[in-house]
Write an enzyme that holds these catalytic residues in place. Structure first.
Site, PDB file in Angstrom:
ATOM      1  N   GLU A  89       0.833  -1.188   0.000  1.00 14.21           N
ATOM      2  CA  GLU A  89       0.000   0.000   0.000  1.00 14.21           C
ATOM      3  C   GLU A  89       0.873   1.244   0.000  1.00 14.21           C
ATOM      4  OE1 GLU A  89      -3.833  -1.983   2.248  1.00 14.21           O
ATOM      5  OE2 GLU A  89      -2.633  -0.570   3.368  1.00 14.21           O
ATOM      6  N   CYS A 340      -1.535   6.340   9.572  1.00 15.24           N
ATOM      7  CA  CYS A 340      -0.300   5.753  10.097  1.00 15.24           C
ATOM      8  C   CYS A 340      -0.563   4.431  10.792  1.00 15.24           C
ATOM      9  CB  CYS A 340       0.294   6.682  11.153  1.00 15.24           C
ATOM     10  SG  CYS A 340       1.526   7.738  10.487  1.00 15.24           S
TER      11      CYS A 340
HETATM   12  N1  SAH Z   1       9.075   1.123  10.438  1.00 21.31           N
HETATM   13  C1  SAH Z   1       9.151   2.541  10.415  1.00 21.31           C
HETATM   14  C2  SAH Z   1       8.198   3.230   9.468  1.00 21.31           C
HETATM   15  C3  SAH Z   1       6.790   2.731   9.333  1.00 21.31           C
HETATM   16  S1  SAH Z   1       5.505   3.269  10.393  1.00 21.31           S
HETATM   17  C4  SAH Z   1       9.035   3.093  11.820  1.00 21.31           C
HETATM   18  O1  SAH Z   1       8.832   2.322  12.750  1.00 21.31           O
HETATM   19  O2  SAH Z   1       9.192   4.292  12.004  1.00 21.31           O
HETATM   20  C5  SAH Z   1       5.475   5.016  10.442  1.00 21.31           C
HETATM   21  C6  SAH Z   1       5.056   5.549  11.803  1.00 21.31           C
HETATM   22  O3  SAH Z   1       3.712   5.160  12.142  1.00 21.31           O
HETATM   23  C7  SAH Z   1       5.932   5.032  12.936  1.00 21.31           C
HETATM   24  O4  SAH Z   1       6.233   6.080  13.837  1.00 21.31           O
HETATM   25  C8  SAH Z   1       5.035   4.015  13.582  1.00 21.31           C
HETATM   26  O5  SAH Z   1       5.410   3.723  14.894  1.00 21.31           O
HETATM   27  C9  SAH Z   1       3.687   4.708  13.475  1.00 21.31           C
HETATM   28  N2  SAH Z   1       2.541   3.827  13.713  1.00 21.31           N
HETATM   29  C10 SAH Z   1       2.485   2.490  13.617  1.00 21.31           C
HETATM   30  N3  SAH Z   1       1.271   2.044  13.963  1.00 21.31           N
HETATM   31  C11 SAH Z   1       0.529   3.121  14.286  1.00 21.31           C
HETATM   32  C12 SAH Z   1      -0.816   3.308  14.716  1.00 21.31           C
HETATM   33  N4  SAH Z   1      -1.626   2.290  14.845  1.00 21.31           N
HETATM   34  N5  SAH Z   1      -1.231   4.578  14.964  1.00 21.31           N
HETATM   35  C13 SAH Z   1      -0.405   5.629  14.786  1.00 21.31           C
HETATM   36  N6  SAH Z   1       0.867   5.518  14.378  1.00 21.31           N
HETATM   37  C14 SAH Z   1       1.344   4.274  14.129  1.00 21.31           C
END
Ligand code: SAH
Length: 353
Positions: A89, A340
């Site tokens: 995605e 996110c």
């Molecule tokens: N693996 C990388 C990038 C992908 S996720 C990382 O960990 O940064 C991008 C961002 O979204 C990260 O800060 C992650 O922790 C956040 N994220 C993941 N799940 C989420 C959720 N359910 N709600 C809000 N942010 C989330």
């Protein structure tokens, strides 16, 4: 024996090896033009040269794209089917500058298993190639060109989709370099978000080819125990190790250009109390010039709940009073599961014939 398919750049280098280098640049540049949708459209290239391209190289590295529009028409999610049938995605969302930010995936699934993240629950399938990462941006360049009513352009790219970018270091680095070379998007408009893989963060410090893009580290708690509970890749001295790394980062790079952000999801009763705010304040003081980005938690069907607005306000005020640079992320595209941490694709069940 499994033969690693060549990347587009490798194929083009082989095909155009014997000709002036500007011919190669011409083809690579054409890949980012919204008016060109097949190699035949590159009319600046002699017709005789276009034919071999068709035979050895696909023009774009996905087979099908399905686009979902948010009700407000400010966020779009595309489901891209790759050559091997795997799906990823990518998201396009309106930003504060009135243009669009593309959020790219870097892996099919993710091995980091963060407990609050939908992709983390899928497990890891494979890394994306440089082309598969870059082509997510190309997809949205075409999409915007095909929808003149949206009348805007891509101004930013964030590596915040499915996967852990630094676990796919080389392809991510090459994709950043390609996007910087062939679009007008500058390095301060590109952000790579990482769970905080310290060996890879160290590699960035010593890698002269790593572009001066912005980095965001998903901190989510400055308290080692809490962080370990919600992020299984964490460990007892992670905050110390990260702080030491950040010191070296700022020593090495000009902190104005090489901005560092810590992302912090607000999880009710988990990391949003006064105690957690104090730990975060202490941590940011140690690290120096960083920004904290508070992210509202997007529900992914698990045990967590998002912090209340009041709790987020109080948390933010505590940080601000202590002089911490805090921003708050807007949530977009929830209605199409494009926010996110919500990106997740079920593997297609294929009938065995
Ligand atoms: N693996 C990388 C990038 C992908 S996720 C990382 O960990 O940064 C991008 C961002 O979204 C990260 O800060 C992650 O922790 C956040 N994220 C993941 N799940 C989420 C959720 N359910 N709600 C809000 N942010 C989330």
């Amino acid at each position: 024996m499994h033969i690693q398919p060549k990347t587009r750049a490798e194929t083009l280098h082989i095909l155009f090896g014997g000709v002036p280098v500007w011919r190669l640049t011409q083809v690579e540049q054409a890949l980012f033009s919204p008016l060109i949708r097949t190699f035949s459209d590159i009319t600046t290239l002699p017709a005789l040269w276009r034919e071999p391209l068709h035979q050895v190289q696909v023009f774009i590295s996905y087979r099908a794209a399905q686009v979902f529009w948010s009700q407000k028409k400010d966020t779009f999610k595309a489901l891209l089917k790759l050559a091997d049938g795997k799906q990823i995605e990518t998201v396009l969302m309106k930003n504060a500058r009135g243009a669009y930010t593309v959020c790219v995936s870097t892996q099919v699934g993710c091995a980091m298993a963060c407990t609050f993240c939908a992709t983390g629950k899928m497990g890891f399938s494979r890394n994306l190639s440089e082309d598969e990462i870059v082509d997510q941006v190309r997809h949205w360049i075409y999409f915007l060109a095909d929808h003149p009513e949206i009348a805007s352009r891509v101004s930013n790219v964030v590596y915040m989709g499915m996967g852990e970018p630094l676990a796919n270091y080389d392809a991510v680095k090459q994709s950043l370099r390609t996007i910087l070379k062939y679009t007008d998007i500058g390095p301060t408009h590109m952000t790579v978000s990482t769970v905080g893989l310290v060996p890879m963060l160290n590699r960035i410090l010593d890698d002269s080819e790593w572009p001066a893009v912005r980095l965001a580290v998903s901190l989510h708690s400055a308290d080692p125990q809490t962080r370990k509970e919600i992020m299984p890749t964490s460990y007892d001295n992670f905050p110390d190790t990260l702080a030491e790394w950040a010191e070296r980062y700022f020593e090495k790079f000009d902190s104005k250009r090489r901005h560092l952000t810590f992302e912090y999801i607000m999880l009710s009763g988990v990391n949003d109390s006064e105690k957690h705010a104090e730990a975060l304040i202490k941590f940011t003081r140690r690290v120096g010039k960083v920004r904290v980005n508070l992210i509202p938690y997007n529900y992914t069907g698990d045990v967590f709940h998002k912090s209340t607005q009041t709790d987020i306000d109080i948390f933010q005020q505590r940080l601000e009073c202590a002089g911490v640079d805090v921003t708050r992320r807007r949530t977009m595209g929830e209605d199409i599961a494009a926010a996110c941490g919500q990106l997740a694709v079920q593997e297609e069940k294929r009938a065995i014939s």
